[in-house]
Every structure is written in C-alpha cells, then in structure tokens.
Design an enzyme around this catalytic site. Sequence first.
Site, short mmCIF file in Angstrom:
data_model
loop_
_atom_site.label_atom_id
_atom_site.label_comp_id
_atom_site.label_asym_id
_atom_site.label_seq_id
_atom_site.Cartn_x
_atom_site.Cartn_y
_atom_site.Cartn_z
N LYS A 1 0.84 -1.22 0.00
CA LYS A 1 0.00 0.00 0.00
C LYS A 1 0.87 1.26 0.00
O LYS A 1 0.62 2.19 -0.76
CB LYS A 1 -0.93 0.02 1.23
CG LYS A 1 -1.88 -1.16 1.31
CD LYS A 1 -2.88 -1.01 2.44
CE LYS A 1 -2.25 -1.00 3.81
NZ LYS A 1 -1.73 -2.31 4.28
N ARG B 1 -9.83 0.47 8.90
CA ARG B 1 -9.35 -0.89 9.14
C ARG B 1 -10.42 -1.73 9.81
O ARG B 1 -10.19 -2.92 10.06
CB ARG B 1 -8.13 -0.83 10.05
CG ARG B 1 -6.82 -1.25 9.40
CD ARG B 1 -5.74 -1.00 10.43
NE ARG B 1 -4.50 -1.69 10.19
CZ ARG B 1 -3.43 -1.12 9.67
NH1 ARG B 1 -3.48 0.11 9.22
NH2 ARG B 1 -2.31 -1.81 9.57
N ARG C 1 11.91 -7.84 4.04
CA ARG C 1 11.99 -6.40 4.35
C ARG C 1 12.70 -6.20 5.69
O ARG C 1 13.54 -5.31 5.83
CB ARG C 1 10.56 -5.84 4.43
CG ARG C 1 10.49 -4.33 4.53
CD ARG C 1 9.08 -3.81 4.30
NE ARG C 1 8.25 -3.87 5.49
CZ ARG C 1 6.94 -3.61 5.50
NH1 ARG C 1 6.30 -3.30 4.39
NH2 ARG C 1 6.25 -3.67 6.62
N ARG D 1 11.05 -1.33 12.97
CA ARG D 1 9.83 -0.86 13.63
C ARG D 1 9.55 -1.81 14.79
O ARG D 1 9.88 -3.01 14.71
CB ARG D 1 8.67 -0.97 12.62
CG ARG D 1 8.33 0.34 11.97
CD ARG D 1 7.44 0.16 10.77
NE ARG D 1 6.19 -0.58 11.04
CZ ARG D 1 5.22 -0.70 10.14
NH1 ARG D 1 5.33 -0.13 8.96
NH2 ARG D 1 4.13 -1.38 10.42
N ARG E 1 -0.64 -9.26 13.23
CA ARG E 1 -1.17 -8.21 12.35
C ARG E 1 -1.98 -8.81 11.21
O ARG E 1 -3.02 -8.28 10.81
CB ARG E 1 -0.03 -7.35 11.80
CG ARG E 1 0.42 -6.28 12.79
CD ARG E 1 1.84 -5.83 12.57
NE ARG E 1 2.03 -5.21 11.26
CZ ARG E 1 3.23 -5.06 10.70
NH1 ARG E 1 4.32 -5.48 11.29
NH2 ARG E 1 3.32 -4.48 9.54
#
Length: 264
Positions: free
Chosen positions: A13, A88, A127, A139, A150
């Site tokens: 996104k 969301r 990543r 993060r 998640r």
Amino acid sequence: MRLILLGPPGAGKGTQAQHLVAKYGLVQLSTGDMLRAAVKAGTAIGRQVADIMARGALCPDDTVVSIVEERIQQPDARKGFILDGFPRTVPQAEALDRMLAQHGIALDAVIELRVDEDALIKRIESRIAQTKARGEKLRDDDNPDVLHRRLAAYREQTAPLIAYYRRHGTLRSVDGMAPILEVAAQIERALEEAERTAKPAKRVAAPPRRRRTAKRPAEKPPARGRTPKKATARASSRRKAGDRRKGARRRTAAPKGLPRRPRA
Ligand code: ADP
C-alpha cells in the site's frame, strides 16, 4: 481524487501510495505513520497506543477516527488524498462515510491489493532482513510473531471491508502479487474506469439539466394528454375545415358568376 488503499500488511500500500502521490499530486494519509509520529512525540495519543501497536493489535476506533478527521480538513488534503491503513474496521468505515458526507465529499474508489498470505510473510521477512542489513532501526512491530498477529487482525477486522465497499460499488481489485510497476498500471486503469463509471451520475446532478427541468412548467401543457405535435396538427386541420365552411357560406351568399337580381 479521494481513494482508499486496502490490503494486508506488506501488500504494498505504501509503495503504491507513493506512485499515486507522484502521478496525481495527492497527499498520502497513512494512519500507521500518524500513530508512529504520535508515539515518537510522546503525545497523549502516542502514550495510549504505543503498547497496542507494538503487540500488532488495532488501536481504538475513536482515536484513529479523530486523527483522520482532523487531518483531512487540512489545506493540503482539500484537493484529494489517499487513505493508507484507514479504515481498518467496519465502524471506522462507517465513521468515514459520515465524516465525508458532513464535508460534502465522496470517495472515488477503494483499491484492494489482492495478495497471497504465504508470499506476504516472505516479503515482510525479507523487508526486515534488508532493514537490518542497512543498519537501520526496525519498527517495534517488525518481527515474525507480531506479523502473524497483524495478519490475523487484518483477516478478522479489516477483510470484511472488501464486502462493505463492494456493496457500496466503489471497490476495484488489483493483483498485488504482480511487479510494482504492473500493480501501479493496474491501479491507474482501475481509477480511469472508476472515473468513467462515475460520470453519468455527476451529469445528472449538473446545473444545466436542472435549469431545463425548471423551465418545463412554463411551457403550455398539451391538451388532454395529446402530444403537442398532434394537438397542432388537429388545430390546423380544424382551421382548414372552418375555412372551407366559411368559403361555402360565402359561395352560398354570393355565388360567383351569377348576376345579382336587380332590386325592386
Ligand atoms: P502495516 O505495515 O500493517 O500496513 P501500518 O503502518 O498501517 O501497518 O500500521 C501499523 C500499526 O498502527 C497497526 O498494526 C495498528 O496497531 C496501528 N494502526 C494503523 N492504522 C490503524 C487503524 N486504521 N486502526 C487501528 N489501528 C491502526
């Protein structure tokens, strides 16, 4: 243009939002970025959500809705925005509908990035590895356990939005597993299509049509349901018949070609 990018974590996104920012000059409104900024700045909201985000759970709807509402009213968002990571949950989507209606604006499209979950996990793991290799800080929620949480939050709370926006008629799906530029091209095509299909509705509400409608009562309505054309045709044939009758009366009164009788 106002759009939503919908898809699970790692669907791309953020990457696609950057393409759209460059191409259409829209602003990218990422609730994840806003919340991370609040955590970093140590604001009241930041303190409230720090632990929730680190666990990979969703922050309270009210909190997120209030930051989005404030953000979309800022001058840079007036000409259009991309919502990335919001809504969301269904209550967030309903709150967004209310908020947009209040400001008299509408969504142009909701773009769903369809992705395969196994491939996603690999994508996010790589990543994480690349970020570590660059020596950058990860993060708080960039670790495999949190990632699974998640993804579960996406399946349970966010995926129902696909049906929600399909019902609204604004949903467009693209293949999020394709190469980045191909996904960007698919999104552009989806936006063009959304624009084409949105046009007739906009024309109906356009002012010139309303003016024509407003004039109509001033026109003479056709007599007893006849169309004006037929009514005119009948009137003219009645006139002709009248003329013939008058002519006949004249001929009776003073027939041409006969000498008048002299008066006594
Ligand atoms: P992702 O990498 O999963 O796309 P984001 O950067 O969009 O993540 O969001 C990171 C975290 O911020 C989420 O896991 C969640 O805790 C919080 N968050 C972001 N947007 C929302 C939202 N709309 N509602 C609730 N929580 C959110």
